[in-house]
Scaffold this active site. Structure first.
Site, PDB file in Angstrom:
ATOM      1  CD  GLU A   1       1.174   6.137  19.761  1.00  0.00           C
ATOM      2  OE1 GLU A   1       0.333   5.738  20.519  1.00  0.00           O
ATOM      3  OE2 GLU A   1       1.773   6.868  19.910  1.00  0.00           O
TER       4      GLU A   1
ATOM      5  CG  HIS B   1       0.974   0.736  25.092  1.00  0.00           C
ATOM      6  ND1 HIS B   1       0.800   0.468  23.563  1.00  0.00           N
ATOM      7  CD2 HIS B   1       1.122   1.568  25.380  1.00  0.00           C
ATOM      8  CE1 HIS B   1       1.549   1.860  23.772  1.00  0.00           C
ATOM      9  NE2 HIS B   1       1.810   2.144  24.509  1.00  0.00           N
ATOM     10  CG  ASP B   2      -1.663   4.478  24.389  1.00  0.00           C
ATOM     11  OD1 ASP B   2      -1.221   3.881  25.746  1.00  0.00           O
ATOM     12  OD2 ASP B   2      -0.523   4.248  23.692  1.00  0.00           O
TER      13      ASP B   2
ATOM     14  CG  ASP C   1       7.493   2.399  21.374  1.00  0.00           C
ATOM     15  OD1 ASP C   1       7.794   3.816  20.781  1.00  0.00           O
ATOM     16  OD2 ASP C   1       6.461   1.445  21.885  1.00  0.00           O
TER      17      ASP C   1
ATOM     18  CG  ASP D   1       5.256   7.765  21.617  1.00  0.00           C
ATOM     19  OD1 ASP D   1       3.985   6.936  21.495  1.00  0.00           O
ATOM     20  OD2 ASP D   1       4.798   8.931  23.011  1.00  0.00           O
TER      21      ASP D   1
END
Length: 526
Positions: free
Chosen positions: A263, A324-325, A98, A200
């Site tokens: 992302e 994860h969000d 990430d 990200d």
């Protein structure tokens, strides 16, 4: 035609805090990931993506980075990372990191220098602006976690911008020195041998040069999180961002066979732009459409068809079912349909990303308010925006803490963790874990599924059916989105065989032109 590893393979996302604790502090670590590599090989994935493990004050659990080129002691050390990377490669697993380039921690040395004075050489590394005429923030941009996106610095008499927490100041990617420094961060990890990056909030990297106010969202009803009050017209997705992404791609391409993922939460027409001119943007702009899809056969069919049609020529598709969000797939569609969703994810054309724990069907985990960890949930309570239920520990066995730790984990386990765990489910051929493993094995062994063409067959009467085809092979997938028995009629499947059912009990079953699908069942037909 040859395909890259990331085109034929399956990515498995690991949230390191929640995968395996090896030092008894209730939080997962890199050594825990290393010890579970054999499980990942057994499961059948091809690459692991690790959420951030860099040094951080942990205001946003590692997405506030204080040092891009090290490991937070909570997770281990650079030596622990190198051991993980080496052993993953020995097992044929790729490792994706990430990369969080939009913002740093306010404890990062760059920001500490930037806020020393308006004349500091690193002042322009971040986004500083004078107050508006009334003394308030420079514009109406809001934080994704609620409240203004601007924080006043009394010492230097200016505001700095943060798209997320005040402890996460945004970098100024219009500054070539910032770009050069972040390119060196990529090279640091690429030289160590990492196989790629998931970037990200990649669409946020460039903001409007004039800092114009965002327009009011006409659909705003007064309910919901602060961020949806305005359209993010000027604070995100600016035309110049594609030049920045092309620069990141150039760095990645200095090294052989590496991957760049972005992302991007944008409508389809804007999402596909992130493949870049001449496909020199992100290899895979993450496709999140399944996260918000209406869960029915006709709607999913339209979604797939529209996505396939929108892809630039030569672009490779990808699919994400959970992360994860966002709420886990089993929490969104229920335990029965999560099996159908797993078959969908692993048989569509393109690269799938499988979120840790989805293979054992972890759904919604109740996290009591006193155990909330997510800063967004704490800043905007009562709105249901908390991400903690998607980040709960992996469940390995039936022991008191599910084999994750020797002490109470940082977040709760599922209420049924004594049965919903790898050890118990791996011995049950009808479990969702067995289904995921069989699908991953089938995908790896059959070119029609891992790199073949996709064609819709039907989406009537709650059944979505499609074909995957390569030069020498054809596979049909039929998915029942209802809780009643359905009959799918297709001459395509005459003299064919059901090789896998989501319910785990139909193997090498001959079928004719009629295929009976039980409630919440999907089948692979060969």
């Amino acid at each position: 035609m040859s395909f890259a590893w990331w085109q034929k393979g399956v990515i498995y996302q690991i949230y390191p805090r929640s995968f395996q604790d090896t030092n008894g502090d209730g939080v997962g670590d890199l050594e825990g990931v290393r010890r579970r590599l054999d499980y990942l090989v057994w499961l059948g994935v091809d690459a692991i993506w690790l959420s951030p493990f860099y040094p951080s004050p942990m205001h946003d659990f590692g997405y506030d980075v204080a040092d891009y080129c090290n490991v937070d002691p909570l997770f281990g050390s650079l030596a622990a990372f190198d051991a993980l990377l080496s052993e993953a490669h020995q097992r044929g697993l790729k490792v994706i990191l990430d990369f969080v380039p939009n913002h740093t921690s306010n404890a990062h040395p760059w920001f500490l220098a930037s806020k020393r004075s308006q004349n500091d050489p690193k002042r322009d590394w971040y986004i500083w602006r004078d107050a508006a005429q009334d003394g308030g923030p420079p514009n109406n941009w809001v934080s994704h976690f609620g409240g203004s996106g601007w924080t006043w610095d009394e010492a230097t008499r200016q505001y700095y911008y943060h798209a997320f927490l005040p402890e996460q100041p945004d970098l100024n990617w219009r500054n070539p020195q910032v770009r050069a420094a972040m390119h060196e961060v990529l090279r640091f990890w690429l030289r160590r041998g990492v196989d790629g990056f998931r970037v990200d909030v990649i669409s946020h990297l460039i903001k409007d040069a004039a800092f114009r106010d965002n327009p009011v969202n006409p659909g705003w009803t007064g309910n919901g999180p602060d961020i949806i009050r305005f359209k993010q017209t000027f604070s995100s997705d600016q035309p110049e961002v594609h030049e920045v992404i092309a620069g990141l791609r150039q760095v990645v391409e200095e090294f052989e066979d590496r991957l760049l993922i972005g992302e991007i939460y944008l409508p389809l027409d804007r999402l596909v732009a992130y493949y870049g001119d001449n496909l020199k943007g992100a290899h895979l702009p993450f496709n999140f459409q399944l996260l918000d899809a209406d869960w029915n056969a006709a709607g999913i069919a339209r979604l797939i068809g529209n996505y396939e049609a929108a892809l630039p020529k030569g672009a490779w598709p990808n699919w994400v079912l959970s992360n994860h969000d966002r709420p886990r797939v089993a929490a969104r569609v229920g335990a029965e349909q999560s099996r159908v969703a797993t078959m969908l994810l692993l048989t569509l054309r393109g690269t799938p990303t499988l979120f840790y724990g989805d293979e054992i069907g972890i759904g919604h985990v109740e996290v009591p308010p006193e155990r909330f960890q997510d800063p967004w949930a704490k800043r905007e309570p009562g709105l249901g925006v908390g991400r903690d239920p998607s980040r709960t520990p992996m469940q390995w066995d039936a022991s008191v803490f599910a084999g994750f730790s020797t002490r109470e984990p940082w977040l709760p386990l599922t209420a049924d963790h004594e049965t919903r765990n790898v050890s118990t489910m791996s011995g049950d051929e009808t479990s969702i874990l067995a289904l995921a493993r069989k699908l991953l094995c089938f995908r790896r062994e059959h070119a029609a599924v891992n790199c073949g063409a996709w064609r819709l067959l039907s989406s009537d009467d709650d059944v979505l059916a499609y074909e995957r085809r390569s030069e020498n092979e054809r596979v049909c997938v039929a998915l029942n989105f209802s809780n009643t028995t359905k009959r799918w009629r297709s001459a395509m499947c005459e003299s064919a065989t059901i090789v896998l059912s989501t319910l785990g009990d139909r193997v090498n079953e001959p079928v004719g032109s009629d295929v009976l699908l039980r409630a919440n069942e999907g089948v692979l037909i060969q």
